[in-house]
Design a protein around this motif. Structure first.
Motif, short mmCIF file in Angstrom:
data_model
loop_
_atom_site.label_atom_id
_atom_site.label_comp_id
_atom_site.label_asym_id
_atom_site.label_seq_id
_atom_site.Cartn_x
_atom_site.Cartn_y
_atom_site.Cartn_z
N THR A 1 0.86 -1.15 -0.24
CA THR A 1 -0.21 -0.12 0.08
C THR A 1 0.62 1.44 -0.31
O THR A 1 -0.11 2.14 -0.31
CB THR A 1 -0.57 0.37 1.06
OG1 THR A 1 -0.16 -0.11 2.37
CG2 THR A 1 -1.64 -1.51 1.27
N PHE A 2 2.27 1.47 0.13
CA PHE A 2 2.98 2.14 0.55
C PHE A 2 4.11 1.90 -0.74
O PHE A 2 4.91 3.86 -0.94
CB PHE A 2 3.60 2.85 1.74
CG PHE A 2 3.28 2.65 3.49
CD1 PHE A 2 2.44 3.32 3.24
CD2 PHE A 2 2.92 1.56 3.84
CE1 PHE A 2 1.86 3.42 4.76
CE2 PHE A 2 2.42 1.46 5.10
CZ PHE A 2 1.96 2.85 5.37
N ARG A 3 3.91 1.19 -1.22
CA ARG A 3 4.57 1.18 -2.95
C ARG A 3 3.79 1.46 -4.02
O ARG A 3 4.04 2.49 -4.79
CB ARG A 3 5.24 -0.17 -3.17
CG ARG A 3 6.01 -0.21 -3.66
CD ARG A 3 7.36 0.39 -3.70
NE ARG A 3 8.11 0.93 -5.42
CZ ARG A 3 9.52 1.41 -4.42
NH1 ARG A 3 9.56 2.14 -3.81
NH2 ARG A 3 9.87 1.51 -5.51
N VAL A 4 2.38 1.66 -4.00
CA VAL A 4 1.59 1.75 -5.22
C VAL A 4 0.76 2.82 -4.66
O VAL A 4 0.37 3.46 -5.27
CB VAL A 4 0.79 0.38 -5.53
CG1 VAL A 4 1.38 -1.01 -6.03
CG2 VAL A 4 -0.53 0.54 -4.05
N ARG A 5 1.09 3.84 -3.77
CA ARG A 5 -0.47 4.61 -3.54
C ARG A 5 0.21 5.75 -4.60
O ARG A 5 -1.24 5.90 -4.99
CB ARG A 5 0.14 5.31 -2.12
CG ARG A 5 -0.52 6.13 -2.19
CD ARG A 5 -0.18 7.02 -0.51
NE ARG A 5 -1.26 5.36 0.68
CZ ARG A 5 -2.23 5.31 0.90
NH1 ARG A 5 -2.98 6.21 0.43
NH2 ARG A 5 -2.24 4.33 1.33
N LEU A 6 0.86 6.33 -5.20
CA LEU A 6 1.26 7.10 -6.41
C LEU A 6 1.43 6.99 -7.28
O LEU A 6 2.19 7.72 -8.19
CB LEU A 6 2.61 7.93 -5.56
CG LEU A 6 3.35 9.13 -4.55
CD1 LEU A 6 4.33 9.99 -3.82
CD2 LEU A 6 0.87 9.43 -3.92
N GLN A 7 1.34 5.53 -7.89
CA GLN A 7 1.07 4.30 -9.47
C GLN A 7 -0.13 4.48 -9.68
O GLN A 7 0.33 4.27 -11.00
CB GLN A 7 1.84 3.99 -9.07
CG GLN A 7 3.93 4.09 -8.57
CD GLN A 7 4.32 2.11 -8.32
OE1 GLN A 7 3.98 1.43 -9.64
NE2 GLN A 7 5.36 1.97 -8.00
N GLY A 8 -1.27 5.00 -9.02
CA GLY A 8 -2.34 4.15 -9.66
C GLY A 8 -2.65 5.75 -10.11
O GLY A 8 -1.89 6.46 -10.05
#
Length: 503
Positions: A496-503
């Protein structure tokens, strides 16, 4: 000494510096017949060349005069650049030995460094800790300024002469008034009131959790959100969650601060440093450099926290220069005349707005250029730099008066207990290294947890670096849960902390 040969009347050890490393230098003195002169050779810079005037004035202040002869000071090796005013004391001491004012053999058992005032006082200089370490390796004692005696003691079990004045040094060597050896003054623990407390942060559960994970594993962290969302508030509290520096870490950081002349009262650092340069900082100020290749902010934040607020506002060159140190923990400054390496194992915490106006996603306040304004603003940060940041947290704005409605959270001291326990597990398992520094194999990711991590990495197209950082964060989540193995739920939280800004 080689006084009998009539070539070198006296010589004293001192040091030149390359980064935090001290390189031995001989300060040789020849007093010969001829027209009166006072020359300094051996590639001195302007500060070293001006030492002859300070030394002359200091000797005059205590009633001594230079002989009316040709005095030659040679700094060996001659091809090594000599910089700084710390050569004043070794030049004066070598001269005094050549003049017979102090016993040459006794003075030769010490290396020396310090700056002279015109009245003979010995002033503080940078690099005393590194000089003490090198003096210990050479089997020598060290002459240093009185106010830096404690700093020199950190270099090892060697004889330290912490002299307040040149006259006091002369009296010591002549046995008239021996200098008392310096002693450590116990440092009082930092009062909790002086460190921003995490209890002041109400709500922001996701941000608080990310901060705890970052502290426990030494991970880098990026906070993104509108103005007033609490990004700077969270970041300023990270250093309070970190455990005290280990003796090895304290020595490394203290050497950097000693080289920069920033040690307070000559005492070693016991707590992780916190640096927060303004976004107008230049490339040399951030990574190090300048005419004397000084340590930059990333080295001054070694073993501590580097907070970069308004991350996209930093120059592109300065930000890209962070990429290699984030991976290697070192920065190498290469110039035509100097090649210096500094430790730079810092914990990066960065904050940014979603766009230039700061309100992207808020229909009532965002500008009429949305969403293009957000895309252009985010484009200031390169993909390779973002890929090196372990935790990405998107923060939401507070509702009016929402802050006061939220309950008070855990204090810094409470969270630091869990962080310290997790760090202890890592230190025992990984020979002192934090989770942010280990390889994918050392994380112990396998079984169902590994299958989940691989599935997430494939779905979101993680790079090999991104997958490794996902595993490292999952390892930290497991350590906080006191779990010997990484379970799928630990991977899920890390993701959740790795993909949060990649969505």
């Amino acid at each position: 000494m080689n006084a009998g040969a009539g070539l070198i009347n006296a010589r004293i050890r001192s040091f030149a510096f390359s980064g935090i490393e001290a390189r031995p230098v001989w300060v040789e003195v020849q007093v010969a017949s001829g027209l009166p002169a006072f020359l300094v050779v051996g590639l001195p810079d302007k500060a070293v060349g001006e030492a002859r005037e300070r030394v002359r004035a200091a000797l005059t202040s205590i009633g001594l005069a230079l002989p009316a002869k040709r005095i030659l000071i040679n700094l060996v090796p001659a091809d090594l650049p000599k910089e700084g005013s710390h050569f004043d004391v070794p030049i004066a001491l070598a001269l005094l030995a050549a003049m017979g004012v102090v016993p040459a053999e006794e003075a030769g058992r010490y290396a020396a460094m310090g700056e002279l005032s015109l009245d003979g006082r010995i002033n503080s200089v940078s690099g005393v800790l590194s000089a003490a370490l090198e003096a210990a390796s050479l089997g020598l004692g060290l002459v240093c300024p009185a106010q830096q005696g404690e700093e020199a003691l950190c270099g090892g079990d060697i004889a330290i002469l912490a002299a307040p004045t040149l006259l006091a040094l002369i009296n010591h060597f002549n046995g008239m008034q021996p200098l008392a050896p310096p002693v450590f003054t116990p440092q009082l623990p930092t009062p909790e009131q002086t460190v921003p407390d995490l209890a002041d942060v109400r709500g922001m559960e996701t941000g608080r959790r990310a901060l705890e994970i970052a502290a426990a594993g030494g991970h880098s962290l990026l906070l993104s959100g509108p103005p007033g969302a609490g990004k700077s508030m969270l970041a300023s509290r990270l250093v309070g969650l970190l455990p005290d520096l280990t003796p090895r870490e304290s020595l490394e950081v203290s050497r950097i601060y000693s080289a920069a002349g920033l040690l307070t009262e000559g005492r070693p650092l016991l707590r992780p440093p916190y640096r927060d340069p303004h976004h107008s900082a230049s490339l040399p100020a951030l990574v190090g450099g300048g005419s004397r290749a000084r340590p930059g902010e990333i080295s001054l934040a070694d073993q501590g926290v580097l907070f970069l607020d308004e991350l996209p506002e930093f120059s592109r060159a300065a930000l890209e220069a962070l990429r290699q140190p984030l991976e290697t923990g070192r920065v190498t400054i290469a110039r035509a005349a100097v090649h210096v390496a500094y430790p730079a194992r810092f914990q990066l915490v960065a904050a940014m707005n979603p766009c230039r106006c700061g309100y992207l996603g808020d229909a009532t306040r965002e500008c009429n250029k949305a969403p293009r304004c957000g895309q252009d603003y985010a484009a200031r940060l390169s993909g390779p730099l973002l890929d090196r940041i372990d935790l990405h947290v998107g923060m939401q704005p507070y509702e009016p008066l929402g802050y006061m409605r939220d309950a008070v959270g855990e204090t810094t001291a409470q969270v630091r207990q869990r962080v310290t326990a997790a760090r202890a597990l890592q230190s025992q398992r990984q020979d002192g290294r934090k989770n942010a520094e280990i390889s994918i194999e050392q994380t112990g990711l396998n079984g169902a947890a590994a299958q989940m991590a691989q599935s997430i990495a494939e779905k979101f197209r993680f790079s090999a670096r991104g997958y490794t950082r996902l595993a490292r964060v999952a390892r930290t989540v497991a350590d906080l849960a006191e779990s010997a193995e990484i379970r799928p739920e630990h991977v899920a939280e890390a993701a959740t902390f790795r993909v949060r800004l990649q969505g």
